[in-house]
Design a protein around this motif. Structure first.
Motif, PDB file in Angstrom:
ATOM      1  N   CYS A   1       0.827  -1.205   0.000  1.00 56.94           N
ATOM      2  CA  CYS A   1       0.000   0.000   0.000  1.00 56.94           C
ATOM      3  C   CYS A   1       0.868   1.266   0.000  1.00 56.94           C
TER       4      CYS A   1
ATOM      5  N   CYS B   1       0.595   3.939  -2.984  1.00 50.87           N
ATOM      6  CA  CYS B   1       0.211   5.325  -2.671  1.00 50.87           C
ATOM      7  C   CYS B   1       1.284   6.318  -3.101  1.00 50.87           C
TER       8      CYS B   1
ATOM      9  N   CYS C   1      -2.161   8.118   3.606  1.00 46.90           N
ATOM     10  CA  CYS C   1      -2.245   6.661   3.634  1.00 46.90           C
ATOM     11  C   CYS C   1      -0.846   6.041   3.693  1.00 46.90           C
TER      12      CYS C   1
ATOM     13  N   CYS D   1       0.419   3.874   6.938  1.00 45.22           N
ATOM     14  CA  CYS D   1       0.828   2.488   6.688  1.00 45.22           C
ATOM     15  C   CYS D   1       2.264   2.259   7.159  1.00 45.22           C
TER      16      CYS D   1
ATOM     17  N   CYS E   1      -5.458   3.082  10.432  1.00 44.42           N
ATOM     18  CA  CYS E   1      -4.918   2.724   9.124  1.00 44.42           C
ATOM     19  C   CYS E   1      -6.025   2.195   8.213  1.00 44.42           C
TER      20      CYS E   1
ATOM     21  N   CYS F   1      -7.027   3.948   4.747  1.00 47.27           N
ATOM     22  CA  CYS F   1      -6.947   3.136   3.522  1.00 47.27           C
ATOM     23  C   CYS F   1      -8.288   3.141   2.794  1.00 47.27           C
TER      24      CYS F   1
ATOM     25  N   CYS G   1      -5.036  -0.350  -1.522  1.00 45.91           N
ATOM     26  CA  CYS G   1      -5.644   0.205  -0.308  1.00 45.91           C
ATOM     27  C   CYS G   1      -6.750  -0.708   0.226  1.00 45.91           C
TER      28      CYS G   1
ATOM     29  N   CYS H   1      -5.122  -3.639   1.880  1.00 42.79           N
ATOM     30  CA  CYS H   1      -4.518  -3.220   3.140  1.00 42.79           C
ATOM     31  C   CYS H   1      -5.597  -2.975   4.197  1.00 42.79           C
ATOM     32  N   GLU H   2      -6.677  -2.331   3.800  1.00 45.20           N
ATOM     33  CA  GLU H   2      -7.789  -2.111   4.739  1.00 45.20           C
ATOM     34  C   GLU H   2      -8.259  -3.445   5.309  1.00 45.20           C
TER      35      GLU H   2
END
Length: 111
Positions: A15, A19, A45, A49, A70, A74, A98, A101-102
């Motif tokens: 991520c 980003c 973000c 992260c 986070c 994300c 994202c 990652c979320e």
């Protein structure tokens, strides 16, 4: 290191990279002003992260708090990038990273 933590760290690092790439590419767009919110969220973000990854890697007792924040950032970044994904491949790829990652952060909270 625990396998779940390694998966989470992998998602966080992917991520960050997506980003950072997205923010840089957005700044090259013809209408940079239209991409301003995207760039700001990309930067937020990537930063959250990176901080979260450090807390996870060292096993901090405060990692769960950061995982919640986070996941929220994300999600916001993915939502914004998805608005531009139809015409910007970097935004589409960033939104996907994202979202992954979320989800990884939410799984980390639940563990």
């Amino acid at each position: 290191m625990h396998t779940q933590n390694q998966s989470l760290l992998d998602a966080l690092n992917a991520c960050i990279a997506a980003c950072e790439h997205c923010a840089t590419a957005c700044l090259q767009e013809d209408n940079v002003k239209m991409m301003a919110r995207c760039v700001l969220l990309d930067r937020d973000c990537a930063d959250i992260c990176a901080l979260t990854a450090r807390f996870i890697a060292r096993g901090s007792e405060h990692a769960a708090h950061l995982l919640r924040e986070c996941a929220e950032i994300c999600k916001a970044c993915a939502d914004e990038c998805e608005k531009h994904g139809a015409h910007s491949e970097h935004c589409r790829q960033c939104a996907e990273a994202c979202r992954r990652c979320e989800q990884a952060c939410r799984q980390g909270i639940a563990a």
